[in-house]
Motif scaffolding. Structure first.
Motif: not given
Length: 219
Positions: A43-47, A69-72, A95-97, A108-111
């Motif tokens: 949870n800490a890492i996720q948040n 944000v949640i999706d990426a 998931i791109q932005i 976005l997730g990788e970034t």
């Protein structure tokens, strides 16, 4: 589907959209890690990822993240290795932005994972200036720091924690904990410096019938 097995050498080469949480020490090797510890660390890492991602795209309020944000950055558990417990997680890689100048061809997730890695590195090296440069906005920086607190192992618990990305590996140890607390102090000092105190008399003025009152401070 979640798999419980030994990670191959190829899988040990973590991809840019993956995070590996490694618990070692007597507690992990006994194979009886409390679920509360796993939930707390994940949870800490996720948040932290959500807060980092929010700082990149803007918007959202504390504890409330935009859908993109949640999706990426929503983590999924991929594999589990027994012995010294390893949990491999990942975000969606596609998931791109529209922020090409900032993230290039990465999702976005990788970034967000990249910035999470940089954040852990800054704390490990006790380099608050770099951390502040990564996240210049005080409110976003404060949220990210607070969400990182639960990554640190609890007092008296007999295990060690290591967080790995496709870039580097970070031991969450006593040095990390001490540096983290120093970061909190430095960040709070900047918060205090940002406050402005006005002294004087307050006058209430009405511009017209039914109009709201306006307070003016004169020194």
């Amino acid at each position: 589907m979640l798999r419980s097995r030994t990670l191959s050498k190829k899988q040990d080469n973590i991809l840019s959209n993956q995070l590996l949480l490694h618990l070692d020490g007597p507690l992990a090797k006994e194979g009886k890690v409390p679920i509360s510890i796993l939930v707390s660390k994940l949870n800490a890492i996720q948040n932290a990822l959500f807060n980092i991602c929010s700082s990149l795209v803007g918007g959202g309020r504390r504890g409330q993240w935009r859908s993109e944000v949640i999706d990426a950055c929503g983590l999924q558990l991929v594999t589990v290795e027994k012995g010294s417990l390893k949990l491999l997680t990942e975000v969606k890689p596609d998931i791109q932005i529209i922020m090409g100048a900032l993230i290039g061809n990465k999702s976005l997730g990788e970034t967000s994972i990249d910035f999470f890695d940089k954040s852990l590195g800054a704390v490990s090296q006790n380099n608050f200036k770099s951390f502040k440069d990564f996240f210049p906005d005080l409110s976003h920086r404060t949220r990210i720091l607070k969400s990182m607190a639960r990554i640190i192992p609890e007092e008296g618990m007999d295990y060690e924690l290591n967080v790995q990305t496709g870039i580097s590996s970070h031991y969450i140890n006593t040095i990390f904990k001490n540096n983290y607390h120093q970061f909190i102090l430095e960040n709070e000092s900047l918060r205090e410096d940002s406050l402005v105190t006005l002294k004087g008399r307050i006058y209430l003025i009405k511009a017209g019938v039914g109009s709201p009152e306006i307070g003016i401070v004169l020194s």
